[in-house]
Design an enzyme around this catalytic site. Structure first.
Site, PDB file in Angstrom:
ATOM      1  N   LEU A   1       0.877  -1.163   0.000  1.00 50.89           N
ATOM      2  CA  LEU A   1       0.000   0.000   0.000  1.00 50.89           C
ATOM      3  C   LEU A   1       0.916   1.216   0.000  1.00 50.89           C
ATOM      4  CD1 LEU A   1      -2.956   0.952   0.116  1.00 50.89           C
ATOM      5  CD2 LEU A   1      -2.780   0.951   2.617  1.00 50.89           C
ATOM      6  N   ASP A   2       0.683   2.145  -0.926  1.00 50.41           N
ATOM      7  CA  ASP A   2       1.594   3.264  -1.112  1.00 50.41           C
ATOM      8  C   ASP A   2       1.795   4.064   0.172  1.00 50.41           C
ATOM      9  OD1 ASP A   2       1.960   2.674  -3.780  1.00 50.41           O
ATOM     10  OD2 ASP A   2       0.361   4.020  -4.451  1.00 50.41           O
ATOM     11  N   TYR A   3       2.960   4.680   0.267  1.00 50.04           N
ATOM     12  CA  TYR A   3       3.339   5.519   1.404  1.00 50.04           C
ATOM     13  C   TYR A   3       2.291   6.584   1.682  1.00 50.04           C
ATOM     14  CZ  TYR A   3       6.365   8.863   3.967  1.00 50.04           C
ATOM     15  OH  TYR A   3       6.909   9.725   4.878  1.00 50.04           O
TER      16      TYR A   3
END
Length: 212
Positions: A47-49
């Protein structure tokens, strides 16, 4: 049987246990090591930053593969705040599939939704008095890099806030940001319990600190 961890990943936390991309002079970014003090648990997918919401972790290799493998097409549902009053045409286009630089996306389930009751994001989403925002619920069965953001941008409505609400049968319900919940689940007979999962990059064994 295998243990599964549901974690509500806060904004600007890496979905890995170390940050080895930090250059000299930069402060290290927040990682899972600060939140999950459980040995041998590794993310099943990413899951993206700058995205929030549901991240699954496990120590079981077959279960990690079952969740993360693009070939198995496990559905993932996102709540997406977009800039502008999203149009019916944009929703129809997202559902049919949009053409990105790496090809056309699979058909998706998408609907306009009311603003959900959520925790405050820190820092808050930038708002402009002259530009409205709206929310959509988007369910996809693939996991290209920053796919949801690229999809909404392709139909003219940039993503402002992105929250993953569901992966398969698991949801964020009752899970506050930065908190996790553990389950023990039965695996299908075709899996092979005991196989260790693969680690997300970087490939070194994760450094762990005391979680909160």
């Amino acid at each position: 049987m295998a243990e599964l961890i549901l974690f509500n990943k806060p904004f600007q936390v890496l979905s890995q246990f170390t940050d080895e991309s930090t250059t000299a002079g930069q402060a290290p970014r927040s990682t899972l090591a600060e939140w999950i003090p459980i040995p041998d648990a590794y993310p099943a997918g990413r899951l993206d930053y700058d995205s929030e919401g549901l991240l699954l972790l496990t120590s079981d290799g077959p279960l990690q593969h079952r969740i993360a493998s693009p070939a198995l097409k496990m559905a993932k549902t996102y709540w997406v705040q977009v800039e502008g009053d999203v149009s019916a045409g944009a929703i129809e286009a997202l559902g049919a599939g949009v053409t990105l630089k790496d090809g056309r996306t699979r058909p998706a389930k998408v609907r306009r939704m009311k603003e959900p009751k959520l925790w405050p994001r820190v820092p808050a989403v930038r708002r402009r008095d002259t530009v409205p925002t709206s929310w959509i619920e988007l369910t996809i069965t693939e996991g290209r890099n920053r796919q949801v953001r690229r999809m909404t941008a392709a139909v003219g409505f940039p993503t402002l806030r992105l929250i993953r609400y569901r992966i398969g049968d698991w949801t964020l319900d009752g899970l506050e940001p930065g908190k996790y919940r553990k389950f023990v689940i039965n695996l299908p007979k075709t899996t092979q319990p005991g196989k260790r999962p693969t680690r997300a990059q970087p490939a070194k064994a994760p450094r762990r600190t005391q979680g909160s």
